[in-house]
Write an enzyme that holds these catalytic residues in place. Structure first.
Site, short mmCIF file in Angstrom:
data_model
loop_
_atom_site.label_atom_id
_atom_site.label_comp_id
_atom_site.label_asym_id
_atom_site.label_seq_id
_atom_site.Cartn_x
_atom_site.Cartn_y
_atom_site.Cartn_z
N GLY A 210 0.84 -1.20 0.00
CA GLY A 210 0.00 0.00 0.00
C GLY A 210 0.86 1.23 0.00
CG ASN A 211 -0.22 4.58 -1.67
OD1 ASN A 211 -1.03 5.33 -1.16
ND2 ASN A 211 -0.47 3.92 -2.81
CE1 TYR A 212 3.27 5.04 5.74
CE2 TYR A 212 4.91 5.91 4.20
CZ TYR A 212 4.58 5.11 5.28
OH TYR A 212 5.55 4.41 5.92
CB SER A 213 -2.88 7.84 -0.68
OG SER A 213 -3.99 8.63 -1.00
CB ALA A 277 -1.59 7.18 -4.19
#
Ligand code: C5P
Length: 398
Positions: A210-213, A277
């Site tokens: 995942g990512n921090y969005s 994102a």
């Protein structure tokens, strides 16, 4: 901020214990720049005082329809005439009945009868009263006349009962007001698809890439588009944000799911804004069982995800807006993406700059199209969204 500044709104507060929440509503509306006139029924005054609202709005609050001290002799007509919306929160069963039947027995029902402005009704009462045929019939009547009924929510009530009857949250009610005031805006009748948040690509049943969005930028875009009249579909990865009022929310997890939803919705859209994102890679194969800890390291094989914007290609009449979140070579990378993905506009932001990262409430962006670049100052994400939508509205009209 928002489409509420300098708007002329009448808030009607009727007799329900939820009247205390109306004080918070009045406070937030006033802070957002609304010129708020508050009307209370005699029953409401048993729960809260006119002074509470007068202190919050900085304007007189009215209870007595026969008050002769008022400068405007026909006060209710004057209030009804200048109101851009009449918001009744909380709306008790009795007030709903009076407004539905066209009785003019207090300041709220009198104003409701005199105004031609849209009416927003936020019921709050015990579930038995809400579910009664009389109340349901009156709400149907009001809907039939174009009123917007917001809530009630299901939950525990002051009486100790659980069921439908809790007044909607203040932020939901403000969302409904913004929606109503936005009808007929410059994106009226246009369909806008917005993507938001990060995607999650499963590695095994308990892990993902995942990512921090946080989704905040995309949700702000969806609300800002709604606030100027658009029909908005928000395709969102997992995000801990409330569902924006009157926005169609499609929740997805993986890039492939986001692709399907966005492509589907874009078939009849006027504009798409990809603020999500989207993961660029996904594990080559989904592992059915949890990967066990081993002595040696672990390598995962990754493959590219579909590029949603690129797949949308050149569609006649579809305005395409992308985001370029970069940590280096901001303008060069953004310009390359603008061309490669065939976009009308790209919003470039340096995610390492102060006040700009994932999760922050502000953003500092540069808007790039084929001809120009416009650098905006550090702004609240809603303000950034409004500036992006100024461009989208112009592109859609073109
Ligand atoms: O290539 P990059 O991921 O940096 O491009 C960013 C833009 O492209 C964003 O608007 C993003 O939502 C979109 N994107 C996409 N499909 C992907 C990856 C990114 O539509 N697989």
């Amino acid at each position: 901020m928002y489409n509420l500044t300098d708007r002329q709104i009448v808030l009607g507060v009727s007799g329900s214990i939820a009247a205390y929440k109306a004080a918070d509503l009045a406070s937030k509306l006033t802070q957002a720049g609304v010129r708020l006139d508050v009307l209370l029924t005699p029953a409401a005054v048993e729960f809260v005082t006119p002074l509470t609202f007068q202190s919050l709005s900085g304007r007189p609050a009215y209870v007595d329809m026969f008050d002769t001290s008022s400068a405007a002799a026909e006060l209710h007509i004057e209030l009804a005439r200048r109101a851009e919306a009449l918001l009744i929160a909380p709306a008790s069963a009795t007030t709903i009945a009076r407004v539905a039947l066209g009785l003019a027995e207090d300041m709220i029902s009198l104003t409701a009868l005199a105004t031609r402005a849209p009416i927003i009704v936020c019921p709050a009462m015990d579930p038995q009263m809400f579910e009664h045929e009389a109340t349901q019939g009156h709400l149907e009547t009001l809907r039939g006349r174009g009123a917007h009924v917001v809530g009630p929510e299901v939950g525990r009530l002051a009486s100790g009962h659980t069921g439908p009857g809790r007044m909607s949250e203040v932020d939901t009610i403000i969302g409904a007001l913004r929606y109503v005031l936005g009808r007929g805006g410059d994106l009226g009748g246009k369909k806008v698809v917005v993507s938001a948040g990060g995607t999650q690509e499963p590695i095994d049943p308990v892990r993902y890439f995942g990512n921090y969005s946080s989704g905040k930028m995309g949700y702000a875009l969806a609300e800002a588009a709604r606030d100027r009249g658009a029909d908005v579909v928000l395709v969102s990865g997992p995000a801990a944000l409330p569902h924006p009022y009157a926005v169609r929310l499609l929740s997805v997890r993986r890039a492939a799911e986001m692709r399907d939803a966005v492509l589907d919705e874009c078939a009849a859209a006027d504009a798409v804004i990809m603020a999500a994102a989207v993961a660029d890679y996904q594990p080559a194969e989904a592992v059915g069982q949890k990967i066990k800890r081993r002595r040696e390291g672990l390598s995962l094989s990754l493959v590219r995800t579909p590029d949603i914007l690129a797949e949308l290609g050149q569609r006649e009449g579809l305005v395409k807006v992308g985001f370029a979140a970069e940590s280096e070579e901001l303008l060069a990378n953004a310009r390359r993406k603008l061309e490669e993905k065939g976009l009308d506009l790209i919003v470039a932001n340096d995610v390492t700059a102060e006040g700009c990262g994932f999760g922050s409430d502000t953003n500092k962006v540069i808007l790039l199209d084929g001809q120009s670049e416009e650098e905006l100052p550090l702004l609240d994400k809603y303000e950034v969204a409004a500036r992006v939508l100024d461009r989208v509205a112009a592109l859609v009209r073109r």
